[in-house]
Design a protein around this motif. Structure first.
Motif, mmCIF file in Angstrom:
data_model
loop_
_atom_site.group_PDB
_atom_site.id
_atom_site.type_symbol
_atom_site.label_atom_id
_atom_site.label_comp_id
_atom_site.label_asym_id
_atom_site.label_seq_id
_atom_site.Cartn_x
_atom_site.Cartn_y
_atom_site.Cartn_z
ATOM 1 N N TYR A 188 -12.613 -20.403 27.127
ATOM 2 C CA TYR A 188 -12.922 -20.043 25.738
ATOM 3 C C TYR A 188 -14.247 -19.284 25.663
ATOM 4 N N HIS A 189 -15.269 -19.808 26.330
ATOM 5 C CA HIS A 189 -16.568 -19.149 26.274
ATOM 6 C C HIS A 189 -16.558 -17.792 26.983
ATOM 7 N N GLU A 190 -15.801 -17.677 28.051
ATOM 8 C CA GLU A 190 -15.698 -16.383 28.736
ATOM 9 C C GLU A 190 -15.059 -15.326 27.836
ATOM 10 N N LYS A 208 -28.802 -11.564 5.294
ATOM 11 C CA LYS A 208 -28.426 -11.113 6.630
ATOM 12 C C LYS A 208 -29.537 -11.425 7.624
ATOM 13 N N PHE A 209 -29.144 -11.759 8.841
ATOM 14 C CA PHE A 209 -30.114 -12.029 9.893
ATOM 15 C C PHE A 209 -29.489 -11.707 11.245
ATOM 16 N N MET A 210 -30.356 -11.471 12.219
ATOM 17 C CA MET A 210 -29.915 -11.129 13.566
ATOM 18 C C MET A 210 -29.928 -12.376 14.441
ATOM 19 N N GLY A 211 -28.923 -12.475 15.305
ATOM 20 C CA GLY A 211 -28.881 -13.603 16.230
ATOM 21 C C GLY A 211 -28.053 -13.249 17.456
ATOM 22 N N ILE A 212 -28.162 -14.085 18.475
ATOM 23 C CA ILE A 212 -27.402 -13.903 19.710
ATOM 24 C C ILE A 212 -26.572 -15.160 19.941
ATOM 25 N N ILE A 213 -25.254 -15.001 20.019
ATOM 26 C CA ILE A 213 -24.364 -16.141 20.229
ATOM 27 C C ILE A 213 -24.596 -16.719 21.619
ATOM 28 N N GLN A 214 -24.844 -18.035 21.659
ATOM 29 C CA GLN A 214 -25.071 -18.733 22.918
ATOM 30 C C GLN A 214 -23.815 -19.474 23.395
ATOM 31 N N GLN A 221 -19.116 -25.894 16.215
ATOM 32 C CA GLN A 221 -20.187 -25.141 15.572
ATOM 33 C C GLN A 221 -20.689 -24.035 16.500
ATOM 34 N N LEU A 222 -21.056 -22.907 15.912
ATOM 35 C CA LEU A 222 -21.564 -21.774 16.680
ATOM 36 C C LEU A 222 -23.059 -21.942 16.914
ATOM 37 N N GLN A 223 -23.463 -21.846 18.159
ATOM 38 C CA GLN A 223 -24.878 -21.940 18.517
ATOM 39 C C GLN A 223 -25.444 -20.527 18.633
ATOM 40 N N VAL A 224 -26.452 -20.244 17.815
ATOM 41 C CA VAL A 224 -27.011 -18.892 17.716
ATOM 42 C C VAL A 224 -28.516 -18.937 17.964
ATOM 43 N N HIS A 232 -29.965 -22.380 16.464
ATOM 44 C CA HIS A 232 -29.414 -23.081 15.315
ATOM 45 C C HIS A 232 -27.897 -23.200 15.482
ATOM 46 N N GLU A 233 -27.352 -24.259 14.909
ATOM 47 C CA GLU A 233 -25.912 -24.493 14.948
ATOM 48 C C GLU A 233 -25.330 -24.325 13.548
ATOM 49 N N TYR A 234 -24.225 -23.582 13.461
ATOM 50 C CA TYR A 234 -23.631 -23.254 12.169
ATOM 51 C C TYR A 234 -22.164 -23.654 12.137
ATOM 52 N N GLY A 235 -21.751 -24.229 11.008
ATOM 53 C CA GLY A 235 -20.350 -24.552 10.803
ATOM 54 C C GLY A 235 -19.574 -23.347 10.311
#
Length: 243
Positions: A188-190, A208-214, A221-224, A232-235
């Protein structure tokens, strides 16, 4: 494995939920429709489709999940099942846009909506809704969408693709039941769309903000990583990606 084929329905997910309320339904029962009038995506988005040109299906998955923490593992299994079915017909540049859109390059070709029914003893019955654009070519109102036909310039057999998806889904759900999920998470992560790359996001306040998906955590939750290097973790309902 039972298949129910409908000409037209408001929602295959709702049809399957209705069956569950009135009768015992076999695991991996499949509902398909040529036309769906009230298809839904994540967060209530409307999904429109031309009649007889796309895969519209809902699949009942039970006897697989028995705790809330494992729910996102089913999202992973469904996403990987679609990806692997599409690899067999040489669809290029496939990825999974969090939480569960299937992409080819920067265009969406499929969406997934999983609705869970919580039963006694912690058991969970899941209705897996899949919408896959196959032979439709007009996406004038959906500039970020495309289809297999547009990508490959040929028609595809809808039922054959569904069979391939279900074959993989049966295999992956067995891995979930046996708690053999490490490789599923790795795959999934690949395949995660834009992972490791700067992306613009928008929050619920339209900021709006800039982030990099980790990564994606066990709860889905998406870790950015933000510009100050904090993570930060987002639902699902908290941010959307601008791409």
């Amino acid at each position: 494995m039972k298949t129910i084929k409908l000409d037209a329905i408001d929602s295959t997910n709702d049809f399957l939920k209705g069956l569950l309320q009135h009768q015992s339904v076999e695991n991996f029962t499949i509902v398909t429709a040529k036309k769906q009038t009230k298809g839904r995506g994540q967060m209530g988005a409307i999904w429109e489709t031309e009649e007889s040109k796309n895969l519209i299906t809902s699949i009942l998955i039970k006897k697989t999940l028995n705790n809330y923490e494992a729910i996102f593992e089913l999202n992973i299994a469904v996403s990987l099942s679609i990806i692997n079915a599409l690899k067999k017909i040489n669809i290029p540049a496939l990825s999974i846009k969090w939480p569960n859109d299937i992409m080819s390059d920067n265009k969406k070709i499929a969406g997934i909506l999983i609705e869970n029914v919580f039963k006694e003893k912690g058991n969970i019955e899941s209705i897996v809704g899949i919408g896959l654009n196959i032979n439709q070519t007009d996406f004038e109102k959906l500039p970020k969408a495309t289809s297999l036909k547009n990508i490959m310039n040929q028609d595809f057999e809808i039922e054959a693709i569904l069979e391939e998806i279900v074959t993989h889904l049966q295999m992956y759900t067995e891995k979930i039941k046996n708690k053999e999920v490490d490789l599923l998470w790795k795959s999934y992560h690949e395949l995660l769309f834009k992972i490791g790359k700067p992306v613009v996001f928008e929050n619920n306040n339209q900021e709006k903000f800039m982030g990099i998906i980790q990564a994606v955590n066990k709860n889905g939750q998406l870790q950015v990583m933000l510009e100050d290097d904090s993570i930060h973790e987002y639902g699902i309902k908290e941010i959307s990606m601008i791409y």
